[in-house]
Scaffold this active site. Sequence first.
Site, PDB file in Angstrom:
ATOM      1  N   LYS A 114      -0.200  14.902   9.235  1.00 49.75           N
ATOM      2  CA  LYS A 114       0.615  15.027  10.680  1.00 49.75           C
ATOM      3  C   LYS A 114       1.754  13.941  10.369  1.00 49.75           C
ATOM      4  O   LYS A 114       1.494  12.956   9.762  1.00 49.75           O
ATOM      5  CB  LYS A 114      -0.227  14.596  11.772  1.00 49.75           C
TER       6      LYS A 114
HETATM    7  N1  GLU Z   1       1.601  21.636  14.690  1.00 47.24           N
HETATM    8  C1  GLU Z   1       0.801  22.667  14.840  1.00 47.24           C
HETATM    9  C2  GLU Z   1      -0.826  22.129  14.811  1.00 47.24           C
HETATM   10  O1  GLU Z   1      -1.093  21.158  15.310  1.00 47.24           O
HETATM   11  C3  GLU Z   1       0.857  23.598  13.511  1.00 47.24           C
HETATM   12  C4  GLU Z   1       0.684  23.081  12.108  1.00 47.24           C
HETATM   13  C5  GLU Z   1       1.178  23.828  10.889  1.00 47.24           C
HETATM   14  O2  GLU Z   1       1.533  24.932  11.311  1.00 47.24           O
HETATM   15  O3  GLU Z   1       1.144  23.297   9.900  1.00 47.24           O
HETATM   16  O4  GLU Z   1      -1.737  23.058  14.496  1.00 47.24           O
END
Ligand code: GLU
Length: 424
Positions: A114
């Site tokens: 993240k």
């Molecule tokens: N931000 C989204 C999540 O928390 C998508 C993450 C992604 O597609 O890598 O799942």
Amino acid sequence: MVTTADASTHQATSLFEDAQARFDEAADALRLNPNVRGVLREPRRELTVHFPVERDDGSIEVFTGYRIQHNLARGPAKGGIRYHPEVTLDEVKALAMLMTWKCAVVQIPYGGAKGAVICNPKEMSLRELERMTRRYTTEISILIGPESDIAAPDVNTNAQTMAWMMDTISMHQGYSVPGVVTGKPLSIGGSEGRTDATGRGVVYCIQEAAKLVKLDLRDARIAVQGFGKVGGATVRLLHELGCKIVAVSDMSGAVFRGDGVEPTLALRQQQETGSLVGTPRTERISNEDLLRLDCDVLVPAALEGVLRADNAGGVKAKIVAEGANGPTTPEADAMLREQGTLVIPDILCNAGGVTVSYFEWVQDREEFFWTLEEINARLRRIMTRAFEDTARIAREHDVELRKAAYMLAVGRVAEATLTRGIYP
Ligand code: GLU
């Protein structure tokens, strides 16, 4: 002590401690090898960057950003980038860990990551956002790449943000590198269906959960907190299925209509005024009222820590579908279990987004693109199988869906870690 992104919410412990506690529970249930447990409890890499950005008035502001890779055992790190004034390192660590479990639940070959920048995008111009995004991307370019760590949109970031990130990395390389981010615009290697994917996955999970509690979704009463990328798509798709969206909210407040809010009217109101409040034929309620509404399904699809010890007792929904990451605190979880509410946990419920991100990355690598029908059919298969796997573990071990999903995910990541062995 307040570590949630929403200053109005209160956490007794940090989000990362909560994430570790949920991991520990699953590890205990699996009787996990203590050496592996130590590895999986902590993020693999934590990068903090401080970088200057020129504001439109010529002044220079120093921003702080993060990129955390929690685990790489099952493949490259994967996860979104969040822009928020109250985002913290603790929160990003927790969200990176959730991504590891999420990718494992749906069995896509990624670890978890993240990223975030502490900023208020609502008070920045488009040019300032672009400059900040490009510099942040450069700062974290020592970690991200199509083989190592793939970024995506999250709270307050979108396809345009991903386009700037992709272009920045491509400029450094001297050629196009579409696979470094997913959730891109279609014109530069994005995928059909990515925009709606998280909401679509939430809906597939609600359909499976409805079978478990014998709820007929036609005319079912649904309350959705959040009307952004996840909540907006969830509302539209559930409405298409014949559900009644009795309430929906955004940051400015919530609106209610017993006979169902008309999604197109709500969208128009939001686009024209920047707020859902005032949508024709609706009455205004508070965000807290929305959580306590008499409804069949509650979808928290905004930020973390919204269902807590002080309000979970008021939840009347039969199903809580976690469109957001971490919307329910562990104390609230225990209360909902006691009340007999079926909670579809975030790492399963909102995994549709990262699943179509995976499809996008595969299409970019092959330079061969699939149709929307193919994408939605594959998404449904993956989400349904993940739901069934989770429900089976829940039945076999007599545990709730969250613990079952953690057991499934932690078991898979632990197996990969043990099989690879410890280097050197
Ligand atoms: N931000 C989204 C999540 O928390 C998508 C993450 C992604 O597609 O890598 O799942």
